[in-house]
Structure formats: C-alpha cells, structure tokens
Design a protein around this motif. Structure first.
Motif, short mmCIF file in Angstrom:
data_model
loop_
_atom_site.label_atom_id
_atom_site.label_comp_id
_atom_site.label_asym_id
_atom_site.label_seq_id
_atom_site.Cartn_x
_atom_site.Cartn_y
_atom_site.Cartn_z
N TRP A 28 27.98 4.26 26.92
CA TRP A 28 26.76 4.42 26.36
C TRP A 28 26.66 6.01 25.84
CZ3 TRP A 28 23.57 2.93 23.18
CH2 TRP A 28 22.49 3.05 22.80
N ARG A 32 26.54 6.58 21.66
CA ARG A 32 25.40 7.37 21.06
C ARG A 32 25.93 8.52 20.17
NH1 ARG A 32 21.13 9.08 25.51
NH2 ARG A 32 23.24 9.94 26.61
N LYS A 35 28.95 7.80 15.10
CA LYS A 35 28.14 7.47 13.84
C LYS A 35 28.46 5.94 13.28
CE LYS A 35 27.50 12.28 12.07
NZ LYS A 35 27.77 13.26 10.96
N PHE A 37 28.98 3.83 15.02
CA PHE A 37 28.43 2.61 16.02
C PHE A 37 27.02 2.14 15.41
CE2 PHE A 37 25.54 2.37 19.48
CZ PHE A 37 25.61 0.87 19.94
N TRP A 38 26.40 3.37 15.00
CA TRP A 38 25.12 3.20 14.40
C TRP A 38 24.84 2.58 13.17
CZ3 TRP A 38 21.46 3.20 17.87
CH2 TRP A 38 21.46 3.96 19.16
N VAL A 41 25.59 -1.08 13.86
CA VAL A 41 24.44 -1.79 14.47
C VAL A 41 23.38 -2.07 13.40
CG1 VAL A 41 22.29 -1.09 15.95
CG2 VAL A 41 24.68 -0.85 16.86
N ALA A 42 22.84 -1.06 12.39
CA ALA A 42 21.98 -1.11 11.41
C ALA A 42 22.52 -2.29 10.64
CB ALA A 42 22.06 0.36 10.64
N THR A 45 21.93 -5.60 12.41
CA THR A 45 20.45 -5.71 12.39
C THR A 45 20.00 -6.55 11.28
OG1 THR A 45 20.03 -3.99 14.12
CG2 THR A 45 18.20 -4.99 13.13
#
Length: 307
Positions: A28, A32, A35, A37-38, A41-42, A45
């Motif tokens: 994790w 975090r 980049k 990964f985010w 995820v965005a 979503t």
C-alpha cells in the motif's frame, strides 16, 4: 553512559526503521506513490459509476431510435452523434459500460474462485490428485480463450426475443470462466508449492492442525496475492473477449447494450461515419488500459524485487 547511548539509537515513533509492516502494508505504501495507480483507479471509478448509475451521466434513453435523425455528427444535442438506427451514441456508450464491466468483474471473480480452489487442492495434497488435476488443467489450457468461447457460444446461441438479459450475460461469464480458470489454477498451484515447505506450515502440521485450518490460516493468505494480481490484469482481457464475442454476434446480443455490440453495429457505416465506431472503441480501450495499469501497479507493489 551505556544506558544513554542505548536510548539515543532507538528509532523514534515516526521512523520507518522501527516499524514492523506486513507485505500488504508495504504494498500500500508503494501504491500510494505510484501515479499510474491513481490514474487507473480514477478511470475505473468513472467506469464503475457508469455501470452502476448511468443516469448520472445522461438522461437520454439508449433504446430510443429517432429514424429522422440517423448518422448525425456530434453536436450539442447528441454529444457523440447518432448511429445508423438513430440511437444516441453517448447514451449507448454510457449504458454499454454496465454489461462490459459486469462481464469482466464476474469472470475475474469466478475464475479466481474456481482456479484458486483447484490450484490449492492440487498443490496442497499432491500425489495422484495433483497429477489428475494438472492433466485436466492442461487440456483446458490448450484451448484458446476466444476459440473456446466462439465454439461454446455458437453451440448455445442466444434468442434475443426470449432470452433474459442476465441469462445472456451469465452465459458469457460462464463461457469465459470455463476456458479462463486454468491459468489461475496453475499459478495458485505454484504459489502453494512455494508456501507449503515453510516452517510455519510444518509447525501447524506438527501441532495437529487440520488440512482446512492449514489452508485457511497459513496457505491461502500467503499464496493468494499473485493470483489476485493476475486476475486484475485478466479483467481487461475478459472485457476484450466479451467485446469480441459480441462483435461476432454470438456474445451479448440486442437488446443488451455493450461496447462490443456498439462496435459491431458501427461497422456498417465506418467509412463514411467513423464517429459511430470511434467513441465506443475509445471507451473500451480506456477501460482495458485502466485495469491493465491497475494490475501492473499491484504486481509491482507486491514484488519486493521491484522496489
């Protein structure tokens, strides 16, 4: 003097050196800082919201075809234009996420459950059970996913007028699961064979723990991570497989709405009206890319060698 020196070298509460972290906590912390990964995820979503709550993005009925406004180019009234039957492409693209995402997620879960269970049994018990399961796995593994899906769906075709929507979706999920579980089974078997000789497993055996308790408490938590990573990556491949079967007319069929169905319908006028093909293809590519990026990020996070 010795006591003060011992106290001075002790790590503080916020120092990473003194913190005992599990593999999941380390993963994790790595995720975090990633980049990609985010970004994935965005995107995921957004696609999940499109699948669960499509009215959040559009209030246009995707099943309403205006025959007086066919093949319209993108405009303020129809952001992505209309297709050959007068359907709003934007609405069809938003609602098409539901079937594609459902097929991808359900297939990934079912292949993980089926393949994981088979791989654990083969790796844990070994012997003739491992030999029999491995040969069955090799037989299914030798059949390409798309070829098996085409043969299965062609043998049991859908009836658009009488077959319920969820039966059509379930049939596609079942087909992809039948030919998709061997890769997870082989991976899980290898992970179990690596974990089984460890000291904590041998100690549990010596203390008289039952096989189910050993699998649940010691084998599964330490062997499941690679299978989860591969299942995440495979999710994008299953979305592509569903789109391919729907494109061939043997997967999801109208009145079901999916990106594969939209791409199949768009080929009639692709040369003169390329926007009909562009938008569902773009959303399909972004969804597949998002899940592949997520799988790659999770794989790197769980791999100590990549840090």
């Amino acid at each position: 003097m010795t006591d003060s020196l011992a106290v001075s070298v002790q790590p503080t509460a916020g120092d990473d050196v003194g913190e005992a972290r599990s593999l999941a906590q380390d993963a994790w912390r790595s995720l975090r800082k990633n980049k990609l990964f985010w970004i994935s995820v965005a995107l995921i979503t957004v696609f999940v919201l499109m699948a669960i709550w499509p009215s959040l993005f559009t209030r246009t009925d995707p099943t309403f075809g205006d025959i007086n406004n066919v093949r319209a180019t993108p405009s303020g009234d129809a952001w992505f234009g209309t297709d050959t039957q007068g359907y709003d492409i934007f609405a069809r693209t938003i609602y098409g996420a539901r079937a594609s995402i459902i097929v991808g997620i359900l297939t990934s879960l079912t292949t993980l459950l089926v393949g994981g269970a088979i791989g654990i049994i083969a790796g844990f018990y070994g012997g003739w059970i491992d030999a029999v399961v491995s040969r069955i796995t090799d037989i299914f593994f030798a059949i390409p996913l798309l070829l098996g899906g085409i043969l299965f769906m062609s043998s049991f075709p859908n009836n658009p007028q009488s077959t319920p929507y969820f039966v059509i979706v379930g049939k596609v999920v079942l087909t992809l699961t039948i030919f998709g579980w061997p890769s997870i089974a082989r991976l899980m078997r290898s992970s179990v064979l690596q974990v089984k000789p460890n000291e904590y497993v041998l100690a549990a055996r010596a203390l008289g723990a039952s096989p189910w308790r050993i699998i649940r408490s010691h084998i599964l938590p330490n062997a499941l991570a690679p299978a989860i990573v591969v299942s995440t990556i495979n999710l994008g491949a299953y979305i592509v497989a569903e789109a391919t079967l729907s494109f061939l007319g043997i997967g999801l069929t109208p009145p079901a709405i999916s990106w594969g169905v939209a791409i199949s319908d768009a080929l009639v006028a692709v040369r003169t009206y390329p926007h009909i093909l562009l938008f569902p293809s773009l959303f399909l590519s972004l969804a597949v890319l998002a899940f592949i990026l997520l799988g790659d990020a999770v794989r790197d996070a769980f791999d100590p060698k990549s840090r």
